[in-house]
Design a protein around this motif. Sequence first.
Motif, PDB file in Angstrom:
ATOM      1  N   VAL A 148       0.837  -1.204   0.000  1.00  0.00           N
ATOM      2  CA  VAL A 148       0.000   0.000   0.000  1.00  0.00           C
ATOM      3  C   VAL A 148       0.871   1.253   0.000  1.00  0.00           C
ATOM      4  CG1 VAL A 148      -1.629   1.354   1.391  1.00  0.00           C
ATOM      5  CG2 VAL A 148      -2.022  -1.085   1.021  1.00  0.00           C
ATOM      6  N   LYS A 149       1.955   1.231   0.766  1.00  0.00           N
ATOM      7  CA  LYS A 149       2.874   2.368   0.788  1.00  0.00           C
ATOM      8  C   LYS A 149       3.452   2.625  -0.603  1.00  0.00           C
ATOM      9  CE  LYS A 149       7.169   2.015   1.664  1.00  0.00           C
ATOM     10  NZ  LYS A 149       7.818   2.803   0.563  1.00  0.00           N
ATOM     11  N   SER A 150       3.893   1.564  -1.272  1.00  0.00           N
ATOM     12  CA  SER A 150       4.484   1.707  -2.610  1.00  0.00           C
ATOM     13  C   SER A 150       3.462   2.220  -3.622  1.00  0.00           C
ATOM     14  CB  SER A 150       5.058   0.364  -3.085  1.00  0.00           C
ATOM     15  OG  SER A 150       6.115  -0.060  -2.255  1.00  0.00           O
ATOM     16  N   ILE A 151       2.241   1.682  -3.581  1.00  0.00           N
ATOM     17  CA  ILE A 151       1.192   2.101  -4.506  1.00  0.00           C
ATOM     18  C   ILE A 151       0.814   3.560  -4.263  1.00  0.00           C
ATOM     19  CG2 ILE A 151      -1.226   1.739  -5.182  1.00  0.00           C
ATOM     20  CD1 ILE A 151      -0.758  -1.260  -4.498  1.00  0.00           C
ATOM     21  N   TYR A 152       0.665   3.918  -2.995  1.00  0.00           N
ATOM     22  CA  TYR A 152       0.305   5.296  -2.649  1.00  0.00           C
ATOM     23  C   TYR A 152       1.387   6.276  -3.098  1.00  0.00           C
ATOM     24  CZ  TYR A 152      -0.648   9.448   0.142  1.00  0.00           C
ATOM     25  OH  TYR A 152      -0.873  10.747   0.536  1.00  0.00           O
ATOM     26  N   GLN A 153       2.647   5.942  -2.839  1.00  0.00           N
ATOM     27  CA  GLN A 153       3.737   6.824  -3.241  1.00  0.00           C
ATOM     28  C   GLN A 153       3.843   6.919  -4.754  1.00  0.00           C
ATOM     29  OE1 GLN A 153       7.030   5.037  -1.025  1.00  0.00           O
ATOM     30  NE2 GLN A 153       6.972   6.705   0.456  1.00  0.00           N
ATOM     31  N   ARG A 154       3.645   5.807  -5.447  1.00  0.00           N
ATOM     32  CA  ARG A 154       3.655   5.823  -6.910  1.00  0.00           C
ATOM     33  C   ARG A 154       2.559   6.728  -7.459  1.00  0.00           C
ATOM     34  NH1 ARG A 154       1.139   1.752 -10.278  1.00  0.00           N
ATOM     35  NH2 ARG A 154      -0.578   2.308  -8.896  1.00  0.00           N
ATOM     36  N   ASN A 155       1.357   6.594  -6.898  1.00  0.00           N
ATOM     37  CA  ASN A 155       0.228   7.424  -7.335  1.00  0.00           C
ATOM     38  C   ASN A 155       0.477   8.906  -7.040  1.00  0.00           C
ATOM     39  OD1 ASN A 155      -1.069   5.109  -8.156  1.00  0.00           O
ATOM     40  ND2 ASN A 155      -2.385   4.975  -6.351  1.00  0.00           N
ATOM     41  N   ALA A 156       1.040   9.179  -5.872  1.00  0.00           N
ATOM     42  CA  ALA A 156       1.262  10.570  -5.450  1.00  0.00           C
ATOM     43  C   ALA A 156       2.248  11.297  -6.360  1.00  0.00           C
ATOM     44  CB  ALA A 156       1.772  10.605  -4.014  1.00  0.00           C
TER      45      ALA A 156
END
Length: 351
Positions: A283-291
């Motif tokens: 979730v951290k990786s996906i959120y940072q990628r999206n951000a």
Amino acid sequence: MPAESSLQNVTTAPIQTRIMPQQHSVGKEEPRRWIKRYRTEVAASSASVLSTVTAFPLDSVKTRMQTYPYDGALHCVKMTYQSEGMRGFFRGVLAPLASVTLVRTVSFSIYQRSKYIYSDWMGRNLGFCPLEHVNKNGAYPNLGTIACFGAAGATAGSGITLIACPFELTKLSAQVSVLMANQKNVDPKKQAIALSYHNKGTIKTLSNIVKHRGFAGMYTGLNLHLLRDTLGTGIYFATYESSKQLLTTFSGTDAHKNPIAVLAAGGLCGIVSWALIYPIDSVKSIYQRNALMYSKGQKVPIPKIQFFRRDMYRGLGVSMGRSAAVNAVFFSAFEFFKKRINALKDAPYEA
């Protein structure tokens, strides 16, 4: 006059021979004293450089699988090599080489101090000293030792989050920059931002994050990072110390004389910690990628952490393999360097 000159030479020569070795000894032994004083930090930083470079390609594959759909690890490796060559596997290596070395050095320093503080507190207030128990021959891990090492690990994990977050965000951006730039059916504004990260170095990537997200953007996903590192590092050290104690007790040898126990415990602690906290990391990786595709002031939706959901575990096998390799190399090197540093002898000063 000649006689007087000879007398001066006789009386001063011995003084010079006594002083010079002392000065030489001081200059030579001072670095050794410094290294021995900071042996934990020196051993951790040296081992960290070695282990990070060794396993970085697996980390790159793990991040790509978390953030983009692949048919499997081999498919990810094949596509990365075809589109980016060998360089693709080491894209963004400078950021973690600097950050992981710094983070691990600080983390181990905090951990070492914390476990002594918690052990002393437990000894005074509960009548049980975990460190004394661990050093007894034939002793097994118990709730007290696991709690002590876990709490010390959690303290270290939470303490290094502010240092690690910007570096890890930069690493992630570099690892997925090509994939972000090649996305289709994406909002043109987001696509333009994504293209701005394409093939940027570590420093340029960091400045690009600040440009689009502001200085606070360097800490995108900090809450998820804090949660992951606090839980993960607690599990990590509790598993390492406990498994090392078990293996040395079964073998009947001292931990420092049993490299197989250190190697196995190092590999196991990486596998266990990642298996338990992997959805948080995803979730951290996906959120940072999206951000990375949002501008400053725009709200980025946070994905829900869902354990036991299949897509939350994409790349877990690669991650556990990478973590086992990294930590087996790291702890073996750490214990080796620390043992060699402890063996250094301080020469006595000459009078």
